[in-house]
Scaffold this motif. Structure first.
Motif, PDB file in Angstrom:
ATOM      1  N   GLY A 208       0.811  -1.204   0.000  1.00 52.49           N
ATOM      2  CA  GLY A 208       0.000   0.000   0.000  1.00 52.49           C
ATOM      3  C   GLY A 208       0.851   1.263   0.000  1.00 52.49           C
ATOM      4  O   GLY A 208       2.072   1.232   0.166  1.00 52.49           O
ATOM      5  N   THR A 209       0.176   2.370  -0.181  1.00 50.68           N
ATOM      6  CA  THR A 209       0.858   3.659  -0.314  1.00 50.68           C
ATOM      7  C   THR A 209       1.621   4.058   0.937  1.00 50.68           C
ATOM      8  O   THR A 209       2.792   4.446   0.874  1.00 50.68           O
ATOM      9  N   TRP A 210       0.969   3.940   2.101  1.00 50.64           N
ATOM     10  CA  TRP A 210       1.627   4.364   3.339  1.00 50.64           C
ATOM     11  C   TRP A 210       2.804   3.461   3.682  1.00 50.64           C
ATOM     12  O   TRP A 210       3.816   3.919   4.216  1.00 50.64           O
ATOM     13  N   ALA A 211       2.680   2.182   3.361  1.00 52.43           N
ATOM     14  CA  ALA A 211       3.775   1.249   3.638  1.00 52.43           C
ATOM     15  C   ALA A 211       5.008   1.598   2.811  1.00 52.43           C
ATOM     16  O   ALA A 211       6.137   1.439   3.277  1.00 52.43           O
ATOM     17  N   SER A 212       4.806   2.066   1.597  1.00 54.70           N
ATOM     18  CA  SER A 212       5.940   2.372   0.723  1.00 54.70           C
ATOM     19  C   SER A 212       6.733   3.579   1.205  1.00 54.70           C
ATOM     20  O   SER A 212       7.903   3.739   0.847  1.00 54.70           O
ATOM     21  N   ILE A 213       6.111   4.427   2.012  1.00 54.36           N
ATOM     22  CA  ILE A 213       6.796   5.632   2.492  1.00 54.36           C
ATOM     23  C   ILE A 213       7.991   5.268   3.367  1.00 54.36           C
ATOM     24  O   ILE A 213       9.004   5.976   3.376  1.00 54.36           O
ATOM     25  N   VAL A 214       7.902   4.157   4.085  1.00 56.05           N
ATOM     26  CA  VAL A 214       9.003   3.754   4.981  1.00 56.05           C
ATOM     27  C   VAL A 214      10.280   3.457   4.195  1.00 56.05           C
ATOM     28  O   VAL A 214      11.322   4.087   4.441  1.00 56.05           O
ATOM     29  N   PRO A 215      10.281   2.513   3.237  1.00 54.31           N
ATOM     30  CA  PRO A 215      11.515   2.270   2.484  1.00 54.31           C
ATOM     31  C   PRO A 215      11.945   3.446   1.620  1.00 54.31           C
ATOM     32  O   PRO A 215      13.146   3.689   1.447  1.00 54.31           O
TER      33      PRO A 215
ATOM     34  N   ALA B  87       6.063  -2.405  -7.901  1.00 55.93           N
ATOM     35  CA  ALA B  87       6.302  -3.837  -8.139  1.00 55.93           C
ATOM     36  C   ALA B  87       5.864  -4.692  -6.958  1.00 55.93           C
ATOM     37  O   ALA B  87       5.599  -5.886  -7.118  1.00 55.93           O
ATOM     38  N   ILE B  88       5.776  -4.106  -5.772  1.00 59.62           N
ATOM     39  CA  ILE B  88       5.335  -4.860  -4.595  1.00 59.62           C
ATOM     40  C   ILE B  88       3.976  -4.363  -4.100  1.00 59.62           C
ATOM     41  O   ILE B  88       3.637  -4.510  -2.934  1.00 59.62           O
ATOM     42  N   GLY B  89       3.214  -3.759  -5.008  1.00 58.66           N
ATOM     43  CA  GLY B  89       1.863  -3.337  -4.661  1.00 58.66           C
ATOM     44  C   GLY B  89       1.786  -2.096  -3.810  1.00 58.66           C
ATOM     45  O   GLY B  89       0.906  -1.970  -2.962  1.00 58.66           O
ATOM     46  N   ALA B  90       2.697  -1.147  -4.048  1.00 60.77           N
ATOM     47  CA  ALA B  90       2.716   0.073  -3.241  1.00 60.77           C
ATOM     48  C   ALA B  90       1.673   1.093  -3.676  1.00 60.77           C
ATOM     49  O   ALA B  90       1.468   2.101  -3.001  1.00 60.77           O
ATOM     50  N   GLY B  91       1.024   0.853  -4.790  1.00 64.34           N
ATOM     51  CA  GLY B  91       0.078   1.828  -5.300  1.00 64.34           C
ATOM     52  C   GLY B  91       0.796   2.868  -6.139  1.00 64.34           C
ATOM     53  O   GLY B  91       2.002   2.782  -6.375  1.00 64.34           O
ATOM     54  N   GLY B  92       0.065   3.870  -6.590  1.00 62.29           N
ATOM     55  CA  GLY B  92       0.669   4.927  -7.383  1.00 62.29           C
ATOM     56  C   GLY B  92       0.739   4.577  -8.861  1.00 62.29           C
ATOM     57  O   GLY B  92       0.243   3.539  -9.315  1.00 62.29           O
ATOM     58  N   LEU B  93       1.404   5.440  -9.609  1.00 61.76           N
ATOM     59  CA  LEU B  93       1.468   5.275 -11.055  1.00 61.76           C
ATOM     60  C   LEU B  93       2.265   4.038 -11.455  1.00 61.76           C
ATOM     61  O   LEU B  93       1.958   3.392 -12.456  1.00 61.76           O
TER      62      LEU B  93
END
Length: 221
Positions: A88-95, A166-172
């Motif tokens: 998800g989007t919020w999860a991607s913010i960490v890495p 690629a890991i389902g982070a959302g976005g474009l």
């Protein structure tokens, strides 16, 4: 392109803006102080400390050397601990933030090192303390380069956020992979690429304008 796909494209655009904006802000808030500490603690700096300088340098170099796609996977446990999920989007913010902090710290460090040492020595001779020198001399003199480097960081994060799809982070990036690549919808892929190009060009233009505005050489001219 259907209305449903247009709505999905619009939502993905704002997800990319959220991911990039939050991680950029975090990289600025943490990366700039790290750069200041690195410059202060180096040999001949305002507060030389070899131990701190070496530890921070190793931390920055260590994270910068790891490819982002590997960092995404390696940080899944930490991401789950902080956000509660690894997708998800919020999860991607960490890495994204952890990748951007050392990247921007190095850019800002180079900018701060470009400040004329004579200005710092002049401030010292007038009795200015370390904080005053950082606040009134070091950062203001390096500000155009700091802003320019931050612009580069934001643009780099846009590319990284697309990779996070690629890991389902959302976005474009996620939209391009799920529809443009896996479902062979060329129109979606072209639309995503066009939006990313416009977004990058817009951010670069804004960054260049801000850099020119804070550049003292332009003010004098």
């Amino acid at each position: 392109m259907s209305q449903a796909m247009l709505n999905l494209l619009w939502r993905s655009f704002w997800e990319t803006i959220l991911m990039t904006g939050m991680s950029s802000l975090i990289s600025l808030v943490i990366g700039l102080p790290l750069a200041i500490i690195m410059v202060m603690t180096e040999r001949g700096g305002l507060a030389p400390n070899r131990t701190i300088n070496m530890i921070l340098g190793a931390f920055i170099n260590g994270f910068r050397s790891v490819p982002f796609i590997i960092l995404l996977v390696a940080l899944i446990p930490l991401t789950r601990m902080i956000v509660g999920t690894a997708i998800g989007t919020w999860a991607s913010i960490v890495p994204l933030s952890i990748a951007a902090i050392p990247y921007y710290a190095r850019i800002a460090e180079v900018s701060l090192r470009e400040v004329d040492n004579g200005l710092i020595e002049a401030a010292r001779s007038m009795g200015a303390n370390r904080w005053t020198i950082i606040r009134d001399v070091l950062v203001p003199e390096a500000l155009p380069s700091i802003v320019s480097g931050f612009t580069v960081t934001i643009i780099t994060l846009i590319g990284a956020s697309a990779m996070a799809g690629a890991i389902g982070a959302g976005g474009l990036g996620d939209l391009a992979i799920r529809y443009g690549y896996q479902r062979f919808e060329t129109t979606v892929m072209i639309a995503v690429v066009a939006i990313l190009i416009v977004l990058v060009c817009g951010i670069q233009w804004i960054g260049d304008r801000i850099t020119a505005h804070v550049d003292k050489r332009n003010m004098k001219a």
